[in-house]
Design a protein around this motif. Structure first.
Motif, PDB file in Angstrom:
ATOM      1  N   ARG A 196       0.829  -1.206   0.000  1.00  0.00           N
ATOM      2  CA  ARG A 196       0.000   0.000   0.000  1.00  0.00           C
ATOM      3  C   ARG A 196       0.861   1.252   0.000  1.00  0.00           C
ATOM      4  O   ARG A 196       0.639   2.196  -0.757  1.00  0.00           O
ATOM      5  CB  ARG A 196      -0.935   0.014   1.209  1.00  0.00           C
ATOM      6  N   SER A 200       0.995   3.963  -3.169  1.00  0.00           N
ATOM      7  CA  SER A 200       0.061   5.058  -2.916  1.00  0.00           C
ATOM      8  C   SER A 200       0.335   6.268  -3.822  1.00  0.00           C
ATOM      9  O   SER A 200      -0.595   6.949  -4.258  1.00  0.00           O
ATOM     10  CB  SER A 200       0.134   5.481  -1.448  1.00  0.00           C
ATOM     11  N   ASP A 295      -1.823  -7.192   3.731  1.00  0.00           N
ATOM     12  CA  ASP A 295      -2.107  -6.244   4.798  1.00  0.00           C
ATOM     13  C   ASP A 295      -3.461  -6.512   5.440  1.00  0.00           C
ATOM     14  O   ASP A 295      -3.767  -5.973   6.494  1.00  0.00           O
ATOM     15  CB  ASP A 295      -2.072  -4.820   4.226  1.00  0.00           C
ATOM     16  N   ALA A 345      -5.342   3.582  -3.480  1.00  0.00           N
ATOM     17  CA  ALA A 345      -4.417   3.228  -2.407  1.00  0.00           C
ATOM     18  C   ALA A 345      -4.925   2.062  -1.581  1.00  0.00           C
ATOM     19  O   ALA A 345      -4.173   1.150  -1.255  1.00  0.00           O
ATOM     20  CB  ALA A 345      -4.193   4.440  -1.510  1.00  0.00           C
ATOM     21  N   VAL A 346      -6.208   2.055  -1.265  1.00  0.00           N
ATOM     22  CA  VAL A 346      -6.733   0.954  -0.465  1.00  0.00           C
ATOM     23  C   VAL A 346      -6.862  -0.317  -1.281  1.00  0.00           C
ATOM     24  O   VAL A 346      -6.617  -1.408  -0.797  1.00  0.00           O
ATOM     25  CB  VAL A 346      -8.090   1.334   0.163  1.00  0.00           C
ATOM     26  N   SER A 349      -4.024  -3.057  -1.596  1.00  0.00           N
ATOM     27  CA  SER A 349      -3.727  -4.035  -0.547  1.00  0.00           C
ATOM     28  C   SER A 349      -4.820  -5.089  -0.415  1.00  0.00           C
ATOM     29  O   SER A 349      -4.773  -5.920   0.469  1.00  0.00           O
ATOM     30  CB  SER A 349      -3.589  -3.307   0.796  1.00  0.00           C
TER      31      SER A 349
END
Length: 351
Positions: A196, A200, A295, A345-346, A349
């Motif tokens: 992540r 990002s 993650d 970004a989320v 992961s």
């Protein structure tokens, strides 16, 4: 003689060094004849073994659920003591140096989330039980593996268990897809729990320039095919989950809730429900079906046991095939709206 993997060696070393202690404790519990003592011994010894293997296996950088690498869903069950291996430093260079002879991706620029007729090219049996690697030795350059070697991906029509029983070179559970390359596997291994953070900035670039954002993902090491299907997934999640994911990204909250159930955060759960099924069908590889941790803590039955080994060690087990062809370069680039960038970004992961 077959050489033990680092994980097997660490397990054997632990058992040997603690065997006497465990035997003494077992004898005492049996002599006492008290079921409560036996239950306590079982729990303590299991937790001690689990903790030792977790530490020796490099799990310190990954999230856990009450000390377990996965979520134990059934009451009364204990955490598996065989977590996935996480230190792949020795094989990552080999994975990167092998050329995939049949890149798999969505047909042209077809978005499977909006077009039900989309298919993978070359076509795959989406009901297959395993994605198999078949090594291809060079026909003119007799360099040692991995130099000048390539490989072919094939979806095995039988079950995952049948593929492993036949000692096929299984790289992940389920059918092959756009993320099944060993190149993408190497990036997952290398980034580990830090994917992540590493990606990002690519999502932020998507607010300004789509081409630059995709190039950024490729600079991390991912294949163009991976970037394509991930973009489509991002679009779907942004459309369906933006109200849940925007505050989640800004707050920096954990993707899982508190023990003992460690539920998925609403944003992650929304993506899992709305975008996950199509992504898994077209991407093929996810970290959890490749035996890798991420993650996000997942239920134990979703983290498949896949032994990721040096492909060159399996090279003599696969038949020779036609010479590899250079994967075609893609000039297709898609728009990257703001709402997609917010979720990037989320999403990086999630799978």
């Amino acid at each position: 003689m077959k050489k033990d993997t680092p994980y097997k060696v660490s397990l054997l070393a632990y058992v040997r060094s603690h065997l006497l202690l465990l035997l003494v404790a077992l004898v005492v519990s049996v002599v006492l004849g008290d079921p409560s003592y036996q239950e306590q011994f079982s729990f303590v010894s299991h937790r001690l073994l689990q903790t030792t293997i977790n530490n020796s296996n490099g799990l310190a950088g990954f999230r856990t659920c009450d000390g377990c690498f996965c979520i134990v869903e059934n009451e009364g069950e204990m955490c598996p003591i065989d977590p996935p291996f996480t230190n792949f430093t020795s094989i990552i260079p080999t994975l990167r140096n092998l050329t995939l002879s049949n890149p798999i991706g969505p047909d042209a620029a077809c978005n499977p989330y909006t077009n039900e007729t989309c298919a993978l090219t070359p076509s795959q049996n989406l009901g297959g039980g395993a994605c198999v690697v078949e090594m291809q030795e060079p026909l003119t350059d007799f360099s040692s593996c991995p130099e000048s070697w390539s490989y072919h991906l094939r979806t095995f029509s039988g079950t995952f268990e049948e593929a492993t029983q036949q000692r096929l070179f299984v790289t992940h559970n389920g059918s092959c897809g756009a993320c099944s390359s060993l190149q993408d596997l190497a990036v997952y291994m290398e980034q580990g729990a830090n994917l992540r953070e590493a990606s990002s900035r690519c999502g932020a670039l998507g607010l300004i320039d789509a081409d630059r954002a995709i190039q950024c993902f490729e600079e991390i090491g991912f294949s163009t095919e991976w970037a394509t299907i991930w973009y489509f997934n991002t679009e779907k999640t942004a459309e369906a989950c933006i109200l849940l994911c925007a505050p989640f990204v800004l707050s920096g909250n954990s993707p899982n809730g508190d023990p003992p159930t460690c539920p998925l955060a609403p944003c992650i759960d929304c993506d899992e429900t709305q975008a996950g099924p199509i992504f898994r069908a077209f991407a093929g590889r996810t970290r959890r079906n490749s035996g890798l941790l991420s993650d996000i803590i997942r239920p134990c039955d979703q983290v498949v046991r896949v032994e990721q080994v040096d492909p060159c060690a399996r090279a003599t087990l696969a038949p020779s095939m036609a010479p590899a062809t250079t994967p075609p370069s893609s000039s297709i680039r898609w728009g990257f709206p703001v709402r997609g960038a917010i979720c990037t970004a989320v999403l990086l992961s999630l799978h």
